[in-house]
Design an enzyme around this catalytic site. Structure first.
Site, PDB file in Angstrom:
ATOM      1  N   SER A   1       5.734  20.840  71.244  1.00 21.34           N
ATOM      2  CA  SER A   1       6.544  20.813  69.814  1.00 21.34           C
ATOM      3  C   SER A   1       5.534  21.661  68.819  1.00 21.34           C
ATOM      4  O   SER A   1       6.400  21.866  67.615  1.00 21.34           O
ATOM      5  CB  SER A   1       6.179  19.284  69.260  1.00 21.34           C
ATOM      6  OG  SER A   1       4.884  18.939  69.217  1.00 21.34           O
TER       7      SER A   1
ATOM      8  N   LYS B   1       6.662  12.354  62.313  1.00 25.75           N
ATOM      9  CA  LYS B   1       6.470  13.502  61.783  1.00 25.75           C
ATOM     10  C   LYS B   1       6.597  14.119  60.198  1.00 25.75           C
ATOM     11  O   LYS B   1       6.045  14.448  59.479  1.00 25.75           O
ATOM     12  CB  LYS B   1       6.692  14.770  62.676  1.00 25.75           C
ATOM     13  CG  LYS B   1       6.005  14.605  63.878  1.00 25.75           C
ATOM     14  CD  LYS B   1       6.967  15.824  64.984  1.00 25.75           C
ATOM     15  CE  LYS B   1       6.007  15.653  66.272  1.00 25.75           C
ATOM     16  NZ  LYS B   1       6.729  16.677  67.313  1.00 25.75           N
TER      17      LYS B   1
END
Length: 675
Positions: free
Chosen positions: A550, A593
């Site tokens: 990611s 996140k």
């Protein structure tokens, strides 16, 4: 309306009713056949026949009926429930693999309730007069074991009392004769000698009493034994150590034998979670017990009697329900897994379920179940239920789904209930749920907050201005928290024959593989080859390691910024996987996140377009951060890069991309090599 905007209005009024498994109220009016009786029955049954109130419209969770059987209380694991019902009827073994907290132990307990009714048995172990090291095993109907042992003990006490009485009479006789004959000292010595001789040589009556190894109750349900984490002796049976091996003081062999979990589970269910943590020896022995339906008990450790004592085979015809995480299959003994697959089922536990009206009703019923099973917390009102539903969507980390990690959700329910009980409230409200979410945070979430505070103090995380080659990435800590992951890139002339990409920061396998794609991205979007340069990439503060791909978008942005000497906005953070063609691919943990970025003071977060529907952030963070979905690296660069040169650079990127597309379009009939 987005997934994060949850209110009572978002739940349809016709969101379903109580499941068929829930108890229902029926009219007991008899059918007499007379017209008056029929009318009366119709009147009395009119109320129950009205449509029940949907669970999404109840005033509080106390109005929701809870099924009595465990199998009907399982939420969101329809396939596993179906398998368990079939396996119970045929007495098949089951292996369940999945994330902790999804209902594996609950399904195992439900299996014990579903097993066909059988006559339970008591298991007795008798001394063996021919070979004391091989005790004899016998089975009797349930409840008879205690009677037999009690009768043997009573008979042994009678024989002991009779022998003691005879010894006392003999001693008194000797002492009386000594007094009459005037030889008192001789009489005392003779009495003492005879007493010690008879005491030493007398048979131990209790040594012949059998031991009740496994006791059951008549008309009881099938036993459920949890053997998770058991050492070999607790699982397979053991023989206790005897410090007095001889001299007439030793404990009889049969009395030192202890039943294992496999024997206590006879005609029931043996549940073993984390099956891969068992030693190979224990797994091999467990396989033998499954195959034979009986297993002899012998010493299993250095603290037992070793291999000197070995009983006759002890019955252990049980159904095994094994469970483990995703890595559990690799650690299992191949023959043991083959046995389960050949004579049972394998089930993968779901982590989420679709957010449908029917499943929302199931989740609301789960809240009522947790309150009832806890027995110490109040029920939840409708607003509190809505807040718990929002958290279930948030924790699913998947668009249009609810989480099935119900153990964690149950913990949140209990904390909210404790807060309400502490205040003396009769009903838990949404405020209690919100306070519970703040109080019952995971260790990873607390560590993440502490790391964000410290990184701001020491300028490890920069959220203002613009810097060349420095980008704020985002990562996931644990399963329910995020963190800011600063990445710095620098380009230098190569020191060797060709350039290379050098990444530091405790990168794990997948993260290292994703870095290798950077060279292709650099060449495509800058027109430059790295054969004459070394690209250095540093992950700051990655003390616990980095795994996953990611950070690919972050790395590519930092490297391009370093090569072109164009600053990157520091109030922007980003996450996303990147293909070699520059497409931004979906990642996990996007909600956590974004929340971590908001806590750090970042004002804009770039995420993959395909993850936009997965975002269910807390209300307090919605106004703190702007979410920008993207599909290509070009879009990422447009939002992240700063300064007047950005326009020229973006024009160059578009020109390079158009040129590459035209090259491929000129060869529509090109065939792969070897075609």
């Amino acid at each position: 309306m987005t997934d994060s905007e949850i209110s009572k209005d978002t739940i349809p009024e016709d969101s379903g009713t109580v499941e068929d498994s829930a108890p229902t109220v029926t009219s007991g009016a008899p059918d007499t056949g007379a017209e008056e009786a029929g009318n009366a029955a119709a009147e009395t049954s009119a109320a129950p026949e009205t449509a029940p109130v949907p669970l999404s419209e109840v005033a509080h969770s106390g109005e929701i009926p809870v099924p009595e059987s465990l199998i009907d209380q399982v939420i969101g694991q329809e396939h596993a429930v179906e398998v368990m019902r079939k396996a119970a009827i045929q007495r098949r073994h089951v292996l369940m693999i999945g994330t902790p907290g999804t209902g594996k132990s609950m399904l195992a307990k439900a299996m014990a309730e579903l097993l066909p009714k059988e006559e339970m048995q008591d298991i007795l172990i008798y001394p063996n007069t021919e070979d004391p090291n091989e005790p004899v095993v016998r089975t009797v109907p349930s409840g008879r074991g205690k009677e037999i042992v009690g009768a043997h003990k009573q008979e042994a006490r009678k024989r002991t009392q009779t022998r003691s009485t005879l010894i006392l009479l003999l001693i008194f006789g000797i002492m009386g004769y000594a007094l009459i004959s005037g030889q008192l000292l001789f009489g005392i010595i003779a009495a003492a000698f005879i007493f010690m001789a008879l005491q030493y040589s007398r048979p131990k009556e209790e040594a012949m009493v059998p031991k009740l190894l496994v006791s059951t109750k008549p008309d009881s349900t099938a036993p459920f034994i949890d053997g998770t984490g058991s050492h070999a002796g607790a699982l397979l049976g053991d023989v206790r150590h005897d410090p007095f091996q001889s001299g007439g003081l030793e404990t009889p062999s049969h009395d030192r034998v202890e039943a294992g979990a496999i024997h206590k589970a006879h005609k029931g269910v043996l549940f073993i979670d984390e099956i891969n943590t068992l030693t190979p020896h224990s797994q091999q022995s467990l396989l033998t017990a499954l195959q034979e339906g009986e297993y002899s008990i012998t010493g299993q450790s250095e603290r037992s009697s070793g291999a000197m004592v070995r009983t006759e085979p002890v019955p252990c015809r049980f159904v095994m329900v094994a469970a483990g995480n995703l890595d559990g299959v690799q650690g299992m003994h191949p023959a043991l897994r083959s046995r389960i697959r050949g004579y049972g089922y394998e089930v993968y536990m779901q982590e989420t379920m679709p957010d449908t009206p029917e499943n929302r009703d199931k989740f609301i019923r789960f809240i009522a179940q947790e309150v009832k099973n806890d027995g110490k917390i109040p029920h939840f009102d409708q607003e509190a239920i809505d807040e718990l539903m929002l958290e279930a969507r948030r924790r699913s980390n998947r668009k249009g789904h609810l989480t099935l990690k119900l153990r964690d959700m149950g913990g949140l329910i209990r904390v909210a209930g404790d807060l309400a009980r502490q205040e003396g409230a009769e009903i838990a409200t949404a405020r209690h749920v919100l306070d519970a979410k703040s109080m019952a945070r995971s260790i990873e979430d607390q560590i993440s907050d502490e790391y964000i505070r410290r990184s701001r103090e020491y300028d490890l995380t920069v959220v203002e201005g613009a810097l060349v080659g420095r980008v704020n990435g985002l990562a996931v800590m644990g399963t329910d928290s995020g963190s800011v992951l600063p990445i710095v890139a620098e380009v230098t002339p190569t020191q060797g024959a060709t350039g290379q990409v050098i990444a530091t920061g405790l990168l794990k396998e997948i993260a290292q593989e994703s870095i290798k794609n950077v060279s292709a991205i650099i060449k495509k979007f800058t027109g430059k080859d790295i054969k004459n340069m070394d690209v250095h990439i540093q992950f700051l503060g990655t003390y616990s390691g980095v795994e996953g791909d990611s950070a690919s978008v972050t790395v590519a942005t930092g490297v391009i910024s370093a090569i072109e000497n164009i600053p990157v906005r520091q109030d922007v953070a980003m996450t996303g996987s990147l293909s070699v063609r520059g497409q931004v691919l979906p990642i996990g943990g996007v909600t956590y996140k974004i929340e971590a970025a908001a806590k750090a003071g970042i004002r804009k977060v770039i995420i993959p377009q395909s993850n936009l529907a997965d975002v269910v952030i807390e209300e307090e963070y919605k106004k703190m951060v702007e979410i920008v979905p993207v599909t290509t690296i070009e879009e990422v660069l447009e939002h992240a890069l700063m300064f007047e040169r950005k326009e020229d650079f973006m024009a160059k990127i578009k020109e390079i991309s158009a040129r590459r597309l035209s090259i491929f379009s000129e060869k529509p009939d090109a065939k792969p090599v070897g075609a």
